[in-house]
Design a protein around this motif. Structure first.
Motif, mmCIF file in Angstrom:
data_model
loop_
_atom_site.group_PDB
_atom_site.id
_atom_site.type_symbol
_atom_site.label_atom_id
_atom_site.label_comp_id
_atom_site.label_asym_id
_atom_site.label_seq_id
_atom_site.Cartn_x
_atom_site.Cartn_y
_atom_site.Cartn_z
ATOM 1 N N ARG A 33 -4.376 4.170 2.970
ATOM 2 C CA ARG A 33 -5.736 3.986 3.480
ATOM 3 C C ARG A 33 -6.488 2.850 2.784
ATOM 4 O O ARG A 33 -7.587 2.499 3.173
ATOM 5 C CB ARG A 33 -6.527 5.280 3.372
ATOM 6 C CG ARG A 33 -5.995 6.355 4.296
ATOM 7 C CD ARG A 33 -6.827 7.608 4.182
ATOM 8 N NE ARG A 33 -6.223 8.664 4.953
ATOM 9 C CZ ARG A 33 -6.650 9.042 6.151
ATOM 10 N NH1 ARG A 33 -7.668 8.439 6.694
ATOM 11 N NH2 ARG A 33 -6.061 10.018 6.790
ATOM 12 N N GLN A 34 -5.878 2.265 1.784
ATOM 13 C CA GLN A 34 -6.524 1.182 1.051
ATOM 14 C C GLN A 34 -5.960 -0.183 1.450
ATOM 15 O O GLN A 34 -5.964 -1.128 0.668
ATOM 16 C CB GLN A 34 -6.368 1.403 -0.449
ATOM 17 C CG GLN A 34 -7.065 2.646 -0.926
ATOM 18 C CD GLN A 34 -6.838 2.899 -2.402
ATOM 19 O OE1 GLN A 34 -6.058 2.203 -3.052
ATOM 20 N NE2 GLN A 34 -7.512 3.894 -2.944
ATOM 21 N N TRP A 35 -5.496 -0.316 2.689
ATOM 22 C CA TRP A 35 -4.896 -1.563 3.140
ATOM 23 C C TRP A 35 -5.899 -2.713 3.154
ATOM 24 O O TRP A 35 -5.521 -3.855 2.942
ATOM 25 C CB TRP A 35 -4.251 -1.385 4.513
ATOM 26 C CG TRP A 35 -5.232 -1.106 5.620
ATOM 27 C CD1 TRP A 35 -5.676 0.109 6.033
ATOM 28 C CD2 TRP A 35 -5.880 -2.069 6.437
ATOM 29 N NE1 TRP A 35 -6.563 -0.032 7.055
ATOM 30 C CE2 TRP A 35 -6.715 -1.364 7.341
ATOM 31 C CE3 TRP A 35 -5.865 -3.456 6.512
ATOM 32 C CZ2 TRP A 35 -7.506 -1.997 8.273
ATOM 33 C CZ3 TRP A 35 -6.645 -4.077 7.455
ATOM 34 C CH2 TRP A 35 -7.458 -3.357 8.325
ATOM 35 N N VAL A 71 0.830 -1.215 0.000
ATOM 36 C CA VAL A 71 0.000 0.000 0.000
ATOM 37 C C VAL A 71 0.858 1.256 0.000
ATOM 38 O O VAL A 71 0.423 2.307 0.453
ATOM 39 C CB VAL A 71 -0.956 0.026 1.212
ATOM 40 C CG1 VAL A 71 -1.922 -1.111 1.151
ATOM 41 C CG2 VAL A 71 -0.200 0.048 2.518
ATOM 42 N N ASP A 93 -8.120 -3.379 0.997
ATOM 43 C CA ASP A 93 -8.277 -3.920 -0.355
ATOM 44 C C ASP A 93 -7.202 -4.948 -0.685
ATOM 45 O O ASP A 93 -7.430 -5.868 -1.474
ATOM 46 C CB ASP A 93 -8.230 -2.790 -1.394
ATOM 47 C CG ASP A 93 -9.379 -1.799 -1.207
ATOM 48 O OD1 ASP A 93 -10.400 -2.190 -0.610
ATOM 49 O OD2 ASP A 93 -9.236 -0.649 -1.653
ATOM 50 N N GLU A 104 1.773 3.813 -1.786
ATOM 51 C CA GLU A 104 1.301 5.156 -2.116
ATOM 52 C C GLU A 104 -0.130 5.414 -1.661
ATOM 53 O O GLU A 104 -0.594 6.543 -1.676
ATOM 54 C CB GLU A 104 1.424 5.377 -3.622
ATOM 55 C CG GLU A 104 2.872 5.355 -4.074
ATOM 56 C CD GLU A 104 3.009 5.270 -5.581
ATOM 57 O OE1 GLU A 104 1.984 5.323 -6.279
ATOM 58 O OE2 GLU A 104 4.157 5.128 -6.036
ATOM 59 N N HIS A 105 -0.859 4.375 -1.262
ATOM 60 C CA HIS A 105 -2.253 4.524 -0.850
ATOM 61 C C HIS A 105 -2.476 3.796 0.476
ATOM 62 O O HIS A 105 -3.125 2.750 0.517
ATOM 63 C CB HIS A 105 -3.197 3.963 -1.926
ATOM 64 C CG HIS A 105 -2.924 4.521 -3.286
ATOM 65 N ND1 HIS A 105 -3.264 5.806 -3.632
ATOM 66 C CD2 HIS A 105 -2.329 3.965 -4.372
ATOM 67 C CE1 HIS A 105 -2.898 6.022 -4.888
ATOM 68 N NE2 HIS A 105 -2.328 4.924 -5.360
#
Length: 187
Positions: free
Chosen positions: A11-13, A6, A15, A8-9
Protein backbone atom coordinates in the motif's frame (compact mmCIF):
# COMPACT_ATOMS: atom_id res chain seq x y z
CA UNK A 1 9.86 -2.93 -10.54
CA UNK A 2 7.27 -1.51 -8.15
CA UNK A 3 6.34 -5.00 -6.99
CA UNK A 4 9.97 -5.63 -6.00
CA UNK A 5 10.26 -2.30 -4.18
CA UNK A 6 7.04 -2.59 -2.16
CA UNK A 7 7.35 -6.28 -1.46
CA UNK A 8 6.21 -6.24 2.16
CA UNK A 9 4.23 -2.97 2.11
CA UNK A 10 2.15 -2.93 -1.10
CA UNK A 11 0.00 0.00 0.00
CA UNK A 12 3.02 2.29 0.12
CA UNK A 13 3.68 2.20 -3.64
CA UNK A 14 3.26 5.96 -3.93
CA UNK A 15 6.20 6.52 -1.61
CA UNK A 16 8.60 4.61 -3.86
CA UNK A 17 7.19 5.64 -7.24
CA UNK A 18 9.58 8.57 -7.70
CA UNK A 19 12.55 6.36 -6.76
CA UNK A 20 11.45 3.73 -9.26
CA UNK A 21 11.05 6.33 -12.00
CA UNK A 22 14.47 7.83 -11.28
CA UNK A 23 16.09 4.37 -11.28
CA UNK A 24 14.40 3.40 -14.54
CA UNK A 25 15.49 6.62 -16.24
CA UNK A 26 19.07 6.10 -15.05
CA UNK A 27 19.33 2.53 -16.42
CA UNK A 28 20.89 1.84 -19.83
CA UNK A 29 18.30 0.85 -22.41
CA UNK A 30 18.98 -2.32 -24.40
CA UNK A 31 17.81 -0.83 -27.72
CA UNK A 32 19.55 2.55 -27.56
CA UNK A 33 22.59 1.74 -25.46
CA UNK A 34 21.97 4.97 -23.50
CA UNK A 35 20.00 5.99 -20.45
CA UNK A 36 16.75 7.94 -20.93
CA UNK A 37 18.35 10.75 -18.90
CA UNK A 38 21.28 11.02 -21.29
CA UNK A 39 18.95 11.08 -24.29
CA UNK A 40 16.54 13.64 -22.93
CA UNK A 41 18.87 15.79 -20.85
CA UNK A 42 22.23 15.02 -22.56
CA UNK A 43 23.86 14.39 -19.16
CA UNK A 44 23.66 12.00 -16.28
CA UNK A 45 20.85 12.63 -13.78
CA UNK A 46 22.83 15.09 -11.58
CA UNK A 47 21.82 18.01 -13.82
CA UNK A 48 18.40 18.42 -15.36
CA UNK A 49 19.04 20.52 -18.44
CA UNK A 50 16.18 20.37 -20.94
CA UNK A 51 17.25 21.72 -24.32
CA UNK A 52 14.18 20.89 -26.35
CA UNK A 53 14.11 24.28 -28.09
CA UNK A 54 17.16 26.51 -28.29
CA UNK A 55 16.86 29.85 -30.06
CA UNK A 56 19.37 30.75 -32.76
CA UNK A 57 22.34 32.30 -31.05
CA UNK A 58 25.79 33.52 -32.02
CA UNK A 59 27.67 31.56 -29.36
CA UNK A 60 29.97 29.01 -30.96
CA UNK A 61 30.01 26.82 -27.83
CA UNK A 62 26.18 26.70 -27.78
CA UNK A 63 26.10 25.88 -31.50
CA UNK A 64 28.68 23.13 -31.00
CA UNK A 65 26.69 21.77 -28.07
CA UNK A 66 23.44 21.67 -30.06
CA UNK A 67 25.19 20.06 -33.05
CA UNK A 68 26.65 17.40 -30.77
CA UNK A 69 23.24 16.83 -29.21
CA UNK A 70 21.57 16.56 -32.63
CA UNK A 71 24.23 14.05 -33.72
CA UNK A 72 23.62 11.99 -30.57
CA UNK A 73 19.84 12.00 -31.18
CA UNK A 74 20.39 10.85 -34.79
CA UNK A 75 22.69 8.11 -33.52
CA UNK A 76 20.04 6.98 -31.00
CA UNK A 77 17.42 6.96 -33.77
CA UNK A 78 19.67 4.74 -35.93
CA UNK A 79 20.32 2.37 -33.02
CA UNK A 80 16.57 2.05 -32.40
CA UNK A 81 15.96 1.33 -36.09
CA UNK A 82 18.69 -1.32 -36.20
CA UNK A 83 17.42 -2.85 -32.95
CA UNK A 84 13.89 -3.02 -34.38
CA UNK A 85 15.30 -4.68 -37.52
CA UNK A 86 17.07 -7.30 -35.38
CA UNK A 87 13.80 -8.01 -33.52
CA UNK A 88 11.95 -8.28 -36.85
CA UNK A 89 14.56 -10.65 -38.28
CA UNK A 90 14.36 -12.86 -35.18
CA UNK A 91 10.55 -13.06 -35.43
CA UNK A 92 10.57 -13.59 -39.19
CA UNK A 93 12.90 -16.57 -38.77
CA UNK A 94 10.04 -18.45 -37.07
CA UNK A 95 7.21 -17.13 -39.23
CA UNK A 96 5.74 -19.38 -41.90
CA UNK A 97 4.46 -18.01 -45.17
CA UNK A 98 1.25 -19.73 -46.21
CA UNK A 99 -0.74 -18.85 -49.27
CA UNK A 100 -3.84 -20.79 -50.20
CA UNK A 101 -6.08 -20.82 -53.24
CA UNK A 102 -9.87 -20.92 -53.27
CA UNK A 103 -10.81 -24.59 -53.45
CA UNK A 104 -7.84 -25.87 -51.43
CA UNK A 105 -8.44 -28.07 -48.42
CA UNK A 106 -7.03 -27.08 -45.06
CA UNK A 107 -7.10 -27.73 -41.36
CA UNK A 108 -8.13 -24.85 -39.11
CA UNK A 109 -7.17 -24.31 -35.49
CA UNK A 110 -9.93 -23.27 -33.13
CA UNK A 111 -8.52 -21.06 -30.42
CA UNK A 112 -10.16 -20.72 -27.04
CA UNK A 113 -11.60 -17.28 -27.95
CA UNK A 114 -13.66 -18.81 -30.76
CA UNK A 115 -15.76 -20.95 -28.42
CA UNK A 116 -18.89 -19.57 -26.72
CA UNK A 117 -18.47 -18.99 -23.00
CA UNK A 118 -18.60 -22.24 -21.06
CA UNK A 119 -18.23 -24.57 -24.07
CA UNK A 120 -14.43 -24.71 -24.33
CA UNK A 121 -12.76 -27.89 -23.13
CA UNK A 122 -9.04 -28.48 -22.81
CA UNK A 123 -9.54 -31.95 -24.24
CA UNK A 124 -11.47 -30.91 -27.34
CA UNK A 125 -9.89 -31.09 -30.77
CA UNK A 126 -7.61 -28.17 -31.62
CA UNK A 127 -7.77 -28.55 -35.39
CA UNK A 128 -10.80 -29.37 -37.46
CA UNK A 129 -10.96 -30.34 -41.05
CA UNK A 130 -10.44 -30.88 -43.79
CA UNK A 131 -12.36 -27.74 -44.64
CA UNK A 132 -12.72 -26.08 -48.01
CA UNK A 133 -11.25 -22.61 -48.48
CA UNK A 134 -14.07 -20.67 -50.13
CA UNK A 135 -12.73 -17.09 -50.22
CA UNK A 136 -9.48 -15.21 -49.93
CA UNK A 137 -9.87 -11.90 -48.11
CA UNK A 138 -6.16 -11.05 -48.37
CA UNK A 139 -2.84 -12.86 -47.92
CA UNK A 140 -3.47 -12.94 -44.18
CA UNK A 141 -7.15 -13.98 -43.94
CA UNK A 142 -9.32 -16.64 -45.55
CA UNK A 143 -12.93 -17.74 -45.29
CA UNK A 144 -13.52 -21.47 -44.94
CA UNK A 145 -16.59 -23.65 -45.17
CA UNK A 146 -17.17 -24.75 -41.59
CA UNK A 147 -19.63 -27.42 -40.59
CA UNK A 148 -23.01 -26.10 -39.47
CA UNK A 149 -22.42 -27.23 -35.87
CA UNK A 150 -19.38 -24.93 -35.57
CA UNK A 151 -20.80 -21.87 -33.92
CA UNK A 152 -18.01 -19.46 -34.91
CA UNK A 153 -16.98 -17.08 -37.66
CA UNK A 154 -15.73 -18.81 -40.82
CA UNK A 155 -12.93 -16.24 -41.31
CA UNK A 156 -9.51 -17.31 -40.08
CA UNK A 157 -6.06 -15.77 -39.90
CA UNK A 158 -3.46 -17.57 -41.99
CA UNK A 159 -1.59 -18.51 -38.79
CA UNK A 160 -4.58 -20.73 -37.88
CA UNK A 161 -4.75 -22.57 -41.23
CA UNK A 162 -2.59 -25.49 -42.35
CA UNK A 163 -2.61 -27.24 -45.70
CA UNK A 164 -4.43 -30.56 -45.46
CA UNK A 165 -2.28 -33.60 -46.16
CA UNK A 166 -4.41 -36.73 -46.56
CA UNK A 167 -3.16 -39.94 -44.96
CA UNK A 168 -3.25 -41.72 -48.33
CA UNK A 169 -3.58 -40.90 -52.03
CA UNK A 170 -7.38 -41.20 -52.03
CA UNK A 171 -9.61 -38.50 -53.48
CA UNK A 172 -11.43 -36.34 -50.94
CA UNK A 173 -14.85 -35.02 -51.81
CA UNK A 174 -16.62 -32.46 -49.66
CA UNK A 175 -20.34 -32.57 -50.38
CA UNK A 176 -22.47 -29.44 -50.31
CA UNK A 177 -24.94 -31.10 -47.92
CA UNK A 178 -22.21 -31.37 -45.28
CA UNK A 179 -21.51 -27.66 -45.60
CA UNK A 180 -25.10 -26.41 -45.56
CA UNK A 181 -26.85 -28.67 -43.07
CA UNK A 182 -28.20 -26.89 -40.04
CA UNK A 183 -28.23 -29.89 -37.73
CA UNK A 184 -25.47 -32.45 -37.24
CA UNK A 185 -26.30 -35.68 -39.06
CA UNK A 186 -28.95 -34.05 -41.27
CA UNK A 187 -28.70 -34.78 -45.04
Amino acid sequence: MLRCLVLEHPRQWEDVLSKAEFTYNAMTNRSTGKTPFSIVYTKSPNLALDIAVLPKCKSSSAATFTDTYKEMIDNVRQQILSSNQRYKDAVDAHRRQSLFKVGDLGMVRLRRERFPTGTYSKLSRRKIGPVLIIAKINDNAYTVALHADCNTSPTFNVSDIWAYKPPDDGIILVSSSELSSSEPGED
